[in-house]
Scaffold this motif. Structure first.
Motif, short mmCIF file in Angstrom:
data_model
loop_
_atom_site.label_atom_id
_atom_site.label_comp_id
_atom_site.label_asym_id
_atom_site.label_seq_id
_atom_site.Cartn_x
_atom_site.Cartn_y
_atom_site.Cartn_z
N ASN A 1 0.77 -0.78 -0.10
CA ASN A 1 -0.05 0.18 0.24
C ASN A 1 0.98 0.81 0.28
O ASN A 1 0.69 2.36 -0.29
CB ASN A 1 -0.96 0.01 1.39
CG ASN A 1 -0.14 -0.27 2.07
OD1 ASN A 1 0.46 -0.75 2.38
ND2 ASN A 1 -0.75 0.50 3.44
N ARG A 2 1.71 1.41 0.39
CA ARG A 2 2.85 2.47 0.75
C ARG A 2 4.80 1.76 0.38
O ARG A 2 4.91 1.13 -0.03
CB ARG A 2 2.44 3.28 1.38
CG ARG A 2 2.82 2.00 2.91
CD ARG A 2 2.48 3.16 4.29
NE ARG A 2 2.53 2.97 5.49
CZ ARG A 2 3.45 2.92 6.52
NH1 ARG A 2 4.31 3.45 5.74
NH2 ARG A 2 3.54 2.14 7.15
N THR B 1 11.17 6.46 2.44
CA THR B 1 9.61 6.47 2.48
C THR B 1 9.73 6.72 3.92
O THR B 1 10.57 6.96 3.98
CB THR B 1 10.03 5.05 2.13
OG1 THR B 1 10.43 4.29 3.58
CG2 THR B 1 9.69 3.84 1.50
N TYR C 1 16.00 -3.63 14.63
CA TYR C 1 15.15 -3.66 13.91
C TYR C 1 16.70 -4.31 12.39
O TYR C 1 16.68 -5.58 12.07
CB TYR C 1 15.42 -2.18 12.51
CG TYR C 1 15.10 -1.55 11.57
CD1 TYR C 1 14.03 -2.72 10.00
CD2 TYR C 1 16.45 -2.00 10.08
CE1 TYR C 1 13.95 -2.21 8.93
CE2 TYR C 1 16.77 -2.48 8.97
CZ TYR C 1 14.98 -2.18 8.40
OH TYR C 1 15.33 -2.39 7.14
N ASN D 1 7.83 -8.11 1.42
CA ASN D 1 8.25 -6.43 1.35
C ASN D 1 8.72 -5.73 2.50
O ASN D 1 8.76 -4.94 3.61
CB ASN D 1 7.84 -5.50 0.27
CG ASN D 1 8.45 -3.68 0.84
OD1 ASN D 1 9.42 -3.72 0.37
ND2 ASN D 1 7.21 -3.99 1.26
#
Ligand SMILES: NC(=O)c1ccc[n+]([C@@H]2O[C@H](COP(=O)([O-])OP(=O)(O)OC[C@H]3O[C@@H](n4cnc5c(N)ncnc54)[C@H](OP(=O)(O)O)[C@@H]3O)[C@@H](O)[C@H]2O)c1
Length: 383
Positions: free
Chosen positions: A14-15, A174, A139, A77
């Motif tokens: 979606n993004r 992003t 992360y 992703n």
């Protein structure tokens, strides 16, 4: 792998980079793209099918997998990144749940389709998988672990003809790194670089300029050497580990008699049955003592050839995960082979990793015997 004419699934479409990968796949002539998102999603291109999928939710993943019948390329992703110091166990757990276990769950659910198509998996990693970035501690840990998982799937799936690619990205412009001041590549250019690498058959893809500078050294480096050395140490093949429970038997009776017996479910599946079974959309609820309850809806019916039930409302009280059967499918395939009729029963989704696999396999083996008796003698079974 060439993208043209392929069926592709992109998670987190979606993004950000996922959206760019979706657009790039369409631009390169993909036949169909499944765009998985957590919230509602629409796309003007008729080749795009939206699916709801939170990759921390096994049931949603299974529901999505039920909607997909063919797949050539799975793009893992979706991911999260919170800048945090190396302090908080909860933050590490959250990153591992989404960035490591998420693609693991998705890969496990879709790999049967990829084995069938001899397709490919593309895991979106990060340069932080190679060496950690201190402001993205949790992360980095999750992406390093996800790299290890990628190498393992590569080794395990190689014998099935499924290629597993990793994309090691530098910073991309992003939401994920919006507040971090640094040079960032555009999502569109990175998506193009990723598919260029895939189409060139690169196992490890370095799609942006920061990443590209490291590609040659990486490919000739010690990590790749050890990876290929270790890949020789595979455990003995355990066939069918991610395959659904299935049984096949043959009878003299005609496909029509078999089809009618399957639909006469009260005659061979003992327990309390309420509702009907015979035509598309029919639903019936099965109860066995306090142990088992489930509702079966007839979602596909081809007279004398095929019957498919979709399971909902499941409660198997003898397990810690009583709703395990939800969104699985019970499939009966009927085919005339010479003088006999072959019946293939598959409980699609009932896989060895299920808690109830052993008990449920035993139960089904009993009832498949009961169905066979019903077909050959015409008599209903008693418990
Ligand atoms: N941006 C960078 O600098 C950079 C660098 C290296 C690697 N990457 C990797 O590139 C990939 C895409 O990141 P991005 O930069 O595009 O980030 P983004 O703009 O923050 O997008 C993240 C995507 O992942 C989805 N997502 C998050 N948690 C999810 C979950 N539990 N289940 C399913 N979907 C979930 C989000 O969905 P919602 O919209 O519902 O939140 C969104 O679609 C990630 O794997 C990331 O690690 C990014």
């Amino acid at each position: 792998m060439k993208v043209t004419n392929k069926t592709i699934l992109v998670t987190g479409a979606n993004r950000g980079l996922g959206k760019a990968l979706l657009e790039e796949a369409l631009r390169r002539g993909a036949k169909k793209v499944y765009a998985t998102t957590r919230g509602p999603f629409k796309h003007a291109d008729p080749r795009v099918t939206a699916l709801t999928l939170d990759q921390t939710d096994e049931i949603q993943i299974r529901q999505a997998a039920n909607e997909v019948s063919d797949l050539d390329l799975l793009v893992n992703n979706a991911g999260v990144a919170h800048s945090a110091e190396l302090i908080d166990v909860g933050v590490i757990q959250e990153h591992l749940d989404v960035n490591l276990l998420g693609p693991f769950r998705v890969t496990r659910a879709f790999s049967p389709l990829l084995k069938r198509s001899k397709g490919a998996i593309l895991n979106i990693l990060s340069l932080a998988a190679i060496a950690p970035v201190p402001i993205f501690a949790a992360y980095s840990i999750s992406k390093a672990a996800s790299h290890s998982m990628t190498q393992l799937f590569r080794a395990y799936l190689a014998t099935h003809g499924v290629a597993v690619h990793a994309a090691f990205l530098g910073p991309v412009d992003t939401d994920m790194v919006r507040d971090i001041p640094m040079d960032k590549a555009s999502p569109a250019s990175v998506a193009a670089g990723i598919f260029d690498g895939l189409e060139r058959g690169e196992e490890d893809i370095f799609p942006d300029s920061m990443a590209q500078a490291l590609a040659e050294g990486w490919r000739r480096g010690i990590v790749k050497a050890v990876e290929s050395q270790n890949a020789k140490y595979m455990p003995p093949e355990t066939p069918g580990k991610d395959e659904s429970f299935t049984r096949t038997f043959s009878v003299e009776q005609s496909p029509k008699e078999v089809f009618e017996a399957i639909n006469d479910v009260r005659s061979w599946w003992t327990g309390d049955i309420e509702g009907s079974s015979g035509k598309l959309g029919d639903e019936f609820t099965y109860r066995y003592k306090h142990l088992h309850r489930s509702t079966q809806k007839l979602v596909e019916i081809v007279p004398d050839k095929k019957v498919v039930w979709r399971v909902s409302n499941a409660h198997l009280s003898f397990t810690k995960t009583p709703a395990e059967w939800n969104d699985t499918q019970v499939v009966f395939e009927i085919a005339r082979k010479g003088d006999a009729t072959e019946v293939r029963f598959t409980h699609r989704g009932l896989v060895p990793t299920f808690e109830c696999f052993d008990a449920c396999s035993g139960g089904w083996t009993h009832y498949i015997g009961s169905l066979k008796k019903r077909i050959t003698t015409g008599l209903a079974q008693k418990e």
